[in-house]
Design a protein around this motif. Structure first.
Motif, mmCIF file in Angstrom:
data_model
loop_
_atom_site.group_PDB
_atom_site.id
_atom_site.type_symbol
_atom_site.label_atom_id
_atom_site.label_comp_id
_atom_site.label_asym_id
_atom_site.label_seq_id
_atom_site.Cartn_x
_atom_site.Cartn_y
_atom_site.Cartn_z
ATOM 1 N N ALA A 178 0.831 -1.209 0.000
ATOM 2 C CA ALA A 178 0.000 0.000 0.000
ATOM 3 C C ALA A 178 0.862 1.255 0.000
ATOM 4 C CB ALA A 178 -0.935 -0.011 1.201
ATOM 5 N N ARG A 179 1.933 1.245 0.777
ATOM 6 C CA ARG A 179 2.831 2.405 0.824
ATOM 7 C C ARG A 179 3.504 2.624 -0.538
ATOM 8 N NH1 ARG A 179 5.900 1.578 5.395
ATOM 9 N NH2 ARG A 179 4.303 2.666 6.544
ATOM 10 N N GLY A 180 3.912 1.554 -1.182
ATOM 11 C CA GLY A 180 4.505 1.665 -2.512
ATOM 12 C C GLY A 180 3.528 2.229 -3.526
ATOM 13 N N HIS A 181 2.273 1.813 -3.414
ATOM 14 C CA HIS A 181 1.249 2.342 -4.322
ATOM 15 C C HIS A 181 1.049 3.839 -4.084
ATOM 16 C CE1 HIS A 181 -2.319 2.532 -6.786
ATOM 17 N NE2 HIS A 181 -2.981 3.068 -5.767
ATOM 18 N N GLN A 182 1.003 4.249 -2.818
ATOM 19 C CA GLN A 182 0.861 5.679 -2.511
ATOM 20 C C GLN A 182 2.024 6.483 -3.071
ATOM 21 O OE1 GLN A 182 0.524 5.849 1.742
ATOM 22 N NE2 GLN A 182 -1.713 5.939 1.671
ATOM 23 N N GLU A 183 3.228 5.964 -2.931
ATOM 24 C CA GLU A 183 4.406 6.661 -3.460
ATOM 25 C C GLU A 183 4.335 6.776 -4.976
ATOM 26 O OE1 GLU A 183 7.077 8.112 -1.942
ATOM 27 O OE2 GLU A 183 6.134 7.759 -0.003
ATOM 28 N N THR A 184 3.888 5.731 -5.648
ATOM 29 C CA THR A 184 3.772 5.763 -7.107
ATOM 30 C C THR A 184 2.741 6.788 -7.546
ATOM 31 O OG1 THR A 184 4.396 3.438 -7.223
ATOM 32 C CG2 THR A 184 3.289 4.369 -9.148
ATOM 33 N N VAL A 185 1.595 6.820 -6.868
ATOM 34 C CA VAL A 185 0.561 7.799 -7.206
ATOM 35 C C VAL A 185 1.071 9.217 -6.970
ATOM 36 C CG1 VAL A 185 -1.710 8.662 -6.515
ATOM 37 C CG2 VAL A 185 -1.363 6.217 -6.841
ATOM 38 N N LEU A 186 1.782 9.413 -5.855
ATOM 39 C CA LEU A 186 2.345 10.736 -5.571
ATOM 40 C C LEU A 186 3.301 11.163 -6.673
ATOM 41 C CD1 LEU A 186 2.963 13.160 -3.704
ATOM 42 C CD2 LEU A 186 4.718 11.732 -2.639
ATOM 43 N N ARG A 187 4.182 10.274 -7.080
ATOM 44 C CA ARG A 187 5.142 10.612 -8.138
ATOM 45 C C ARG A 187 4.437 10.922 -9.458
ATOM 46 N NH1 ARG A 187 10.283 6.662 -6.952
ATOM 47 N NH2 ARG A 187 10.406 7.205 -4.756
ATOM 48 N N MET A 188 3.425 10.145 -9.800
ATOM 49 C CA MET A 188 2.701 10.394 -11.052
ATOM 50 C C MET A 188 2.013 11.756 -11.024
ATOM 51 S SD MET A 188 1.210 6.537 -11.698
ATOM 52 C CE MET A 188 -0.111 7.110 -12.702
ATOM 53 N N LYS A 189 1.423 12.114 -9.886
ATOM 54 C CA LYS A 189 0.747 13.412 -9.774
ATOM 55 C C LYS A 189 1.752 14.558 -9.828
ATOM 56 C CE LYS A 189 -3.366 11.837 -7.473
ATOM 57 N NZ LYS A 189 -4.236 11.880 -6.305
ATOM 58 N N MET A 190 2.921 14.350 -9.221
ATOM 59 C CA MET A 190 3.934 15.402 -9.269
ATOM 60 C C MET A 190 4.486 15.573 -10.678
ATOM 61 S SD MET A 190 5.896 14.855 -5.648
ATOM 62 C CE MET A 190 6.912 16.316 -5.815
ATOM 63 N N ILE A 191 4.618 14.487 -11.423
ATOM 64 C CA ILE A 191 5.050 14.584 -12.824
ATOM 65 C C ILE A 191 4.017 15.350 -13.632
ATOM 66 C CG2 ILE A 191 5.422 13.242 -14.933
ATOM 67 C CD1 ILE A 191 6.764 11.122 -13.133
ATOM 68 N N ASP A 192 2.725 15.047 -13.401
ATOM 69 C CA ASP A 192 1.657 15.757 -14.117
ATOM 70 C C ASP A 192 1.656 17.245 -13.790
ATOM 71 O OD1 ASP A 192 0.826 13.434 -15.313
ATOM 72 O OD2 ASP A 192 -0.790 13.049 -13.865
ATOM 73 N N ARG A 193 2.067 17.608 -12.586
ATOM 74 C CA ARG A 193 2.089 19.010 -12.177
ATOM 75 C C ARG A 193 3.344 19.743 -12.642
ATOM 76 N NH1 ARG A 193 -0.226 18.822 -6.013
ATOM 77 N NH2 ARG A 193 -2.288 18.069 -6.586
ATOM 78 N N GLY A 194 4.307 19.003 -13.180
ATOM 79 C CA GLY A 194 5.485 19.652 -13.725
ATOM 80 C C GLY A 194 6.676 19.743 -12.796
ATOM 81 N N TYR A 195 6.706 18.957 -11.743
ATOM 82 C CA TYR A 195 7.855 18.958 -10.846
ATOM 83 C C TYR A 195 9.052 18.311 -11.534
ATOM 84 C CZ TYR A 195 4.946 20.209 -6.818
ATOM 85 O OH TYR A 195 4.125 20.859 -5.942
ATOM 86 N N SER A 196 10.254 18.774 -11.186
ATOM 87 C CA SER A 196 11.467 18.183 -11.754
ATOM 88 C C SER A 196 11.809 16.895 -11.004
ATOM 89 C CB SER A 196 12.638 19.162 -11.646
ATOM 90 O OG SER A 196 13.010 19.318 -10.290
ATOM 91 N N ALA A 197 12.715 16.114 -11.583
ATOM 92 C CA ALA A 197 13.094 14.834 -10.970
ATOM 93 C C ALA A 197 13.732 15.040 -9.605
ATOM 94 C CB ALA A 197 14.035 14.079 -11.893
#
Length: 88
Positions: A35-54
């Motif tokens: 579950a924690r890994g899934h949350q981290e993946t969703v967070l990263r995907m949303k941050m990519i969509d918002r335009g955050y850098s790596a």
């Protein structure tokens, strides 16, 4: 005969109960990590969509969970201090 049954039940409880506890503990820990890994993946995907850098994504994902907050209106994890405004 009754003494043998009592002995078998006692031995089963003495050795079986810790095994069941150990198995359940590992199962729940595995579910929690998934579950924690899934949350981290969703967070990263949303941050990519918002335009955050790596580097910003990496920095946010290394933060402890108590330094992140959950927004009331969207119920998603975001950094406490956004790195930059979201793209529209």
């Amino acid at each position: 005969m009754d003494e043998e049954v009592i002995a078998i039940v006692a031995i089963s409880l003495i050795f079986g109960a810790p095994c069941v506890v150990l198995i359940l503990t590992r199962l729940f820990r595995m579910i929690e990590n998934t579950a924690r890994g899934h949350q981290e993946t969703v967070l990263r995907m949303k941050m990519i969509d918002r335009g955050y850098s790596a580097s910003e994504i990496e920095r946010v994902c290394k933060l402890p969970l108590d330094e992140r907050k959950r927004t009331a209106e969207s119920a998603e994890w975001v950094p406490v201090a956004p790195a930059k405004p979201a793209k529209v």
